[in-house]
Design a protein around this motif. Structure first.
Motif, PDB file in Angstrom:
ATOM      1  N   VAL A   1     108.628  23.725  53.277  1.00  0.00           N
ATOM      2  CA  VAL A   1     107.380  24.473  53.484  1.00  0.00           C
ATOM      3  C   VAL A   1     107.554  25.881  52.908  1.00  0.00           C
ATOM      4  CG1 VAL A   1     106.717  23.158  55.539  1.00  0.00           C
ATOM      5  CG2 VAL A   1     108.088  25.231  55.810  1.00  0.00           C
ATOM      6  N   MET A   2     106.431  26.614  52.793  1.00  0.00           N
ATOM      7  CA  MET A   2     106.510  27.956  52.197  1.00  0.00           C
ATOM      8  C   MET A   2     107.092  28.986  53.170  1.00  0.00           C
ATOM      9  SD  MET A   2     103.302  28.758  49.734  1.00  0.00           S
ATOM     10  CE  MET A   2     103.457  28.424  47.984  1.00  0.00           C
ATOM     11  N   GLY A   3     107.365  30.157  52.623  1.00  0.00           N
ATOM     12  CA  GLY A   3     107.938  31.260  53.388  1.00  0.00           C
ATOM     13  C   GLY A   3     109.047  31.841  52.543  1.00  0.00           C
ATOM     14  N   ARG A   4     108.684  32.866  51.774  1.00  0.00           N
ATOM     15  CA  ARG A   4     109.644  33.417  50.805  1.00  0.00           C
ATOM     16  C   ARG A   4     110.911  33.921  51.496  1.00  0.00           C
ATOM     17  NH1 ARG A   4     107.995  36.039  45.776  1.00  0.00           N
ATOM     18  NH2 ARG A   4     105.919  36.171  46.668  1.00  0.00           N
ATOM     19  N   HIS A   5     110.702  34.774  52.511  1.00  0.00           N
ATOM     20  CA  HIS A   5     111.863  35.271  53.259  1.00  0.00           C
ATOM     21  C   HIS A   5     111.717  34.972  54.752  1.00  0.00           C
ATOM     22  CE1 HIS A   5     112.936  37.357  49.638  1.00  0.00           C
ATOM     23  NE2 HIS A   5     111.793  38.029  49.651  1.00  0.00           N
ATOM     24  N   GLY A  49      97.449  40.082  55.669  1.00  0.00           N
ATOM     25  CA  GLY A  49      96.993  38.824  55.091  1.00  0.00           C
ATOM     26  C   GLY A  49      98.135  38.147  54.358  1.00  0.00           C
ATOM     27  N   THR A  50      98.808  37.240  55.017  1.00  0.00           N
ATOM     28  CA  THR A  50      99.869  36.456  54.372  1.00  0.00           C
ATOM     29  C   THR A  50     100.134  35.211  55.200  1.00  0.00           C
ATOM     30  OG1 THR A  50     102.246  36.333  53.893  1.00  0.00           O
ATOM     31  CG2 THR A  50     101.577  38.017  55.453  1.00  0.00           C
ATOM     32  N   ILE A  51     100.346  34.085  54.518  1.00  0.00           N
ATOM     33  CA  ILE A  51     100.644  32.866  55.283  1.00  0.00           C
ATOM     34  C   ILE A  51     102.044  32.927  55.879  1.00  0.00           C
ATOM     35  CG2 ILE A  51      99.066  31.420  53.919  1.00  0.00           C
ATOM     36  CD1 ILE A  51     101.673  30.203  52.635  1.00  0.00           C
ATOM     37  N   ASP A  52     102.868  33.867  55.417  1.00  0.00           N
ATOM     38  CA  ASP A  52     104.276  33.895  55.866  1.00  0.00           C
ATOM     39  C   ASP A  52     104.461  34.454  57.277  1.00  0.00           C
ATOM     40  OD1 ASP A  52     104.805  32.923  53.386  1.00  0.00           O
ATOM     41  OD2 ASP A  52     105.921  34.658  52.649  1.00  0.00           O
ATOM     42  N   LYS A  53     103.484  35.185  57.786  1.00  0.00           N
ATOM     43  CA  LYS A  53     103.517  35.798  59.133  1.00  0.00           C
ATOM     44  C   LYS A  53     104.739  36.698  59.346  1.00  0.00           C
ATOM     45  CE  LYS A  53     104.133  34.027  63.614  1.00  0.00           C
ATOM     46  NZ  LYS A  53     104.009  34.999  64.675  1.00  0.00           N
ATOM     47  N   GLY A  69     104.429  23.044  48.910  1.00  0.00           N
ATOM     48  CA  GLY A  69     103.937  23.988  47.907  1.00  0.00           C
ATOM     49  C   GLY A  69     102.596  24.636  48.221  1.00  0.00           C
ATOM     50  N   HIS A  70     101.838  24.918  47.161  1.00  0.00           N
ATOM     51  CA  HIS A  70     100.646  25.764  47.296  1.00  0.00           C
ATOM     52  C   HIS A  70      99.493  25.121  48.054  1.00  0.00           C
ATOM     53  CE1 HIS A  70     102.826  28.143  44.376  1.00  0.00           C
ATOM     54  NE2 HIS A  70     102.022  29.151  44.682  1.00  0.00           N
ATOM     55  N   ILE A  71      99.600  23.851  48.370  1.00  0.00           N
ATOM     56  CA  ILE A  71      98.574  23.225  49.215  1.00  0.00           C
ATOM     57  C   ILE A  71      98.441  24.035  50.519  1.00  0.00           C
ATOM     58  CG2 ILE A  71     100.147  21.625  50.400  1.00  0.00           C
ATOM     59  CD1 ILE A  71      98.026  19.491  50.126  1.00  0.00           C
ATOM     60  N   GLN A  72      99.552  24.672  50.923  1.00  0.00           N
ATOM     61  CA  GLN A  72      99.555  25.449  52.175  1.00  0.00           C
ATOM     62  C   GLN A  72      98.771  26.749  52.065  1.00  0.00           C
ATOM     63  OE1 GLN A  72     103.964  25.149  53.780  1.00  0.00           O
ATOM     64  NE2 GLN A  72     103.868  24.809  51.593  1.00  0.00           N
ATOM     65  N   ARG A  73      98.469  27.174  50.856  1.00  0.00           N
ATOM     66  CA  ARG A  73      97.754  28.453  50.709  1.00  0.00           C
ATOM     67  C   ARG A  73      96.231  28.285  50.649  1.00  0.00           C
ATOM     68  NH1 ARG A  73     101.238  32.045  47.297  1.00  0.00           N
ATOM     69  NH2 ARG A  73      99.490  32.334  45.907  1.00  0.00           N
ATOM     70  N   GLY A  74      95.774  27.010  50.501  1.00  0.00           N
ATOM     71  CA  GLY A  74      94.336  26.817  50.313  1.00  0.00           C
ATOM     72  C   GLY A  74      93.662  26.193  51.510  1.00  0.00           C
ATOM     73  N   ALA A 124     112.469  25.850  55.272  1.00  0.00           N
ATOM     74  CA  ALA A 124     111.685  26.943  54.686  1.00  0.00           C
ATOM     75  C   ALA A 124     112.224  27.182  53.270  1.00  0.00           C
ATOM     76  CB  ALA A 124     111.837  28.201  55.532  1.00  0.00           C
ATOM     77  N   GLU A 125     111.335  27.451  52.336  1.00  0.00           N
ATOM     78  CA  GLU A 125     111.781  27.579  50.931  1.00  0.00           C
ATOM     79  C   GLU A 125     112.867  28.646  50.759  1.00  0.00           C
ATOM     80  OE1 GLU A 125     109.010  29.448  48.167  1.00  0.00           O
ATOM     81  OE2 GLU A 125     107.809  30.131  49.861  1.00  0.00           O
ATOM     82  N   GLY A 126     112.897  29.629  51.681  1.00  0.00           N
ATOM     83  CA  GLY A 126     113.856  30.719  51.548  1.00  0.00           C
ATOM     84  C   GLY A 126     115.184  30.459  52.247  1.00  0.00           C
ATOM     85  N   ALA A 141      95.936  39.775  42.814  1.00  0.00           N
ATOM     86  CA  ALA A 141      96.976  39.881  41.775  1.00  0.00           C
ATOM     87  C   ALA A 141      98.155  40.630  42.354  1.00  0.00           C
ATOM     88  CB  ALA A 141      96.418  40.641  40.576  1.00  0.00           C
ATOM     89  N   ARG A 142      99.299  40.470  41.696  1.00  0.00           N
ATOM     90  CA  ARG A 142     100.437  41.335  42.015  1.00  0.00           C
ATOM     91  C   ARG A 142     100.504  42.291  40.827  1.00  0.00           C
ATOM     92  NH1 ARG A 142     102.772  36.159  44.117  1.00  0.00           N
ATOM     93  NH2 ARG A 142     102.804  36.442  46.362  1.00  0.00           N
ATOM     94  N   CYS A 143     100.051  43.529  41.040  1.00  0.00           N
ATOM     95  CA  CYS A 143      99.827  44.458  39.917  1.00  0.00           C
ATOM     96  C   CYS A 143     101.084  45.285  39.610  1.00  0.00           C
ATOM     97  CB  CYS A 143      98.654  45.375  40.266  1.00  0.00           C
ATOM     98  SG  CYS A 143      98.310  46.609  39.014  1.00  0.00           S
TER      99      CYS A 143
HETATM  100  O1  F6P Z   1     103.801  35.221  50.374  1.00  0.00           O
HETATM  101  C1  F6P Z   1     103.103  34.039  50.383  1.00  0.00           C
HETATM  102  C2  F6P Z   1     103.765  33.003  49.503  1.00  0.00           C
HETATM  103  O2  F6P Z   1     102.974  31.841  49.527  1.00  0.00           O
HETATM  104  C3  F6P Z   1     105.207  32.678  49.877  1.00  0.00           C
HETATM  105  O3  F6P Z   1     105.293  31.793  50.962  1.00  0.00           O
HETATM  106  C4  F6P Z   1     105.717  32.120  48.580  1.00  0.00           C
HETATM  107  O4  F6P Z   1     107.108  32.288  48.455  1.00  0.00           O
HETATM  108  C5  F6P Z   1     105.003  32.952  47.540  1.00  0.00           C
HETATM  109  O5  F6P Z   1     103.846  33.453  48.154  1.00  0.00           O
HETATM  110  C6  F6P Z   1     104.642  32.198  46.289  1.00  0.00           C
HETATM  111  O6  F6P Z   1     104.069  33.078  45.406  1.00  0.00           O
HETATM  112  P1  F6P Z   1     103.374  32.624  44.033  1.00  0.00           P
HETATM  113  O7  F6P Z   1     102.099  31.922  44.388  1.00  0.00           O
HETATM  114  O8  F6P Z   1     103.140  33.891  43.301  1.00  0.00           O
HETATM  115  O9  F6P Z   1     104.326  31.696  43.367  1.00  0.00           O
END
Ligand code: F6P
Length: 330
Positions: A169-173, A125-129, A259-264, A222-224, A71-73
């Motif tokens: 692809v993902m990568g917030r910043h 632990g983050t896919i963003d490296k 999208g989130h396919i990259q996180r699983g 990159a999404e950012g 969670a993000r608390c």
């Molecule tokens: O930090 C990992 C990440 O997948 C980023 O690449 C992405 O911007 C963000 O989390 C998405 O977060 P959420 O799943 O909360 O929308």
């Protein structure tokens, strides 16, 4: 330190389960009691934790996500929340914490260590490296491979139709997933927040390619990525497509957002290995009294970065990669 807690926080990433397994089994090996904390820092505030055994982490090394949930608390951002958390840790006698997550999660660990003296260790632990002090973060390799597999499929259809495809692809910043997957799939352009590529540059290179009758074009975004950093509202693949369509009338563009396919998905071999290594060294570090650091791997050696530096600094992108992109995509 004789009783430790382990939690996962922020966005999940493949390899988190392998790291939990390593922390639990190394802790038990050295005679520690290990508590699994549910849903990141929320589990400390709500006192939702349970004692783990070697068996409780059986059959998870190959699973994506996190058995402890994440969670993000928000409550942990304020001192009140952290006081509550400390009281619960004290009540249970937990005197060491392993936090698996990204820089936001390490900020929480840093505050807990500073305000209440709880020894904390961070595992990246983050896919963003995008973390400083480590060549690897859990989940990045898996995410980049997922992106590569998907982009290969897109190239097949792009090639059949002679179309321009823009893939987000993902990568917030951070542009690491874009950089790695873009190079590995032979993308013509890779757009990342770290590099100031303008729409004009893409347009002139597309026109150049058209003259050479290069019909298939893959642009990885990159999404950012922001075409105009002074306007942060305009970002990502849809905006790039809109700007290109406005300028190059008649050009057929398709956009795919991975999208989130990259996180699983099951973690790659590399992610399982680094998770096991970092989990083991996180416990060793607590036992050796090396507190409040992030466990990283640099040049195949363990490297310990103070949490306050890990929070502040960003990983720098190697300049040679940017040249490689330019030369190989021509
Ligand atoms: O930090 C990992 C990440 O997948 C980023 O690449 C992405 O911007 C963000 O989390 C998405 O977060 P959420 O799943 O909360 O929308």
């Amino acid at each position: 330190v004789n009783k430790i807690g382990v939690l996962t926080s922020g966005g999940d990433s493949p390899g988190m389960n392998a790291a939990i397994r390593a922390v639990v089994r190394t802790g038990i090996y050295y005679g520690l009691e290990v508590f699994g904390i549910m849903r990141g820092y929320s589990g400390i505030i709500e006192d939702d934790m349970f004692q783990m055994s070697s068996r409780s982490v059986a059959n998870i090394i190959q699973r994506g996500g996190t058995i402890l949930k994440t969670a993000r608390c928000k409550e942990f951002y304020n001192e009140e929340g952290r006081k509550k958390a400390f009281a619960n840790l004290q009540k249970r006698g937990i005197n060491g914490l392993v936090v698996i997550g990204g820089d936001g999660s390490f900020t929480g660990a840093y505050k807990l260590s500073k305000e209440f003296g709880i020894p904390c260790i961070g595992i990246p632990g983050t896919i963003d490296k995008d973390l400083y002090g480590t060549d690897f973060t859990l989940g990045f390799d898996t995410a980049a491979n997922t992106a590569v597999q998907s982009i290969d499929k897109i190239r097949d259809t792009a090639d059949s139709h002679d179309r321009l495809f823009i893939v987000e692809v993902m990568g917030r910043h951070a542009g690491y997933i874009a950089l790695h997957s873009g190079i590995a799939t032979g993308a013509e352009h890779i757009l990342m927040p770290e590099v100031n590529t303008t729409i004009e540059e893409i347009i002139s290179s597309l026109s150049e390619q058209e003259k050479r009758k290069k019909l298939v074009n893959l642009v990885i975004v990159a999404e950012g990525y922001m075409p105009d950093p002074s306007n942060p509202k305009i970002k990502g693949a849809n905006e790039v497509a809109r700007l290109l369509e406005e300028r190059l009338k008649g050009l057929e563009i398709r956009v795919t957002i991975l999208g989130h396919i990259q996180r699983g998905g099951p973690p790659s071999c590399i992610d399982r290995l680094i998770a096991s290594r970092m989990g083991y060294h996180a416990v060793e570090s607590l036992l050796e009294g090396r507190y409040n650091v992030m466990v990283g791997i640099l040049n195949n050696n363990m490297h310990y970065t103070p949490l306050e530096i890990a929070i502040r600094e960003k990983q720098k992108m190697g300049e040679d990669w940017l040249d490689i992109v330019k030369i190989l995509a021509s």
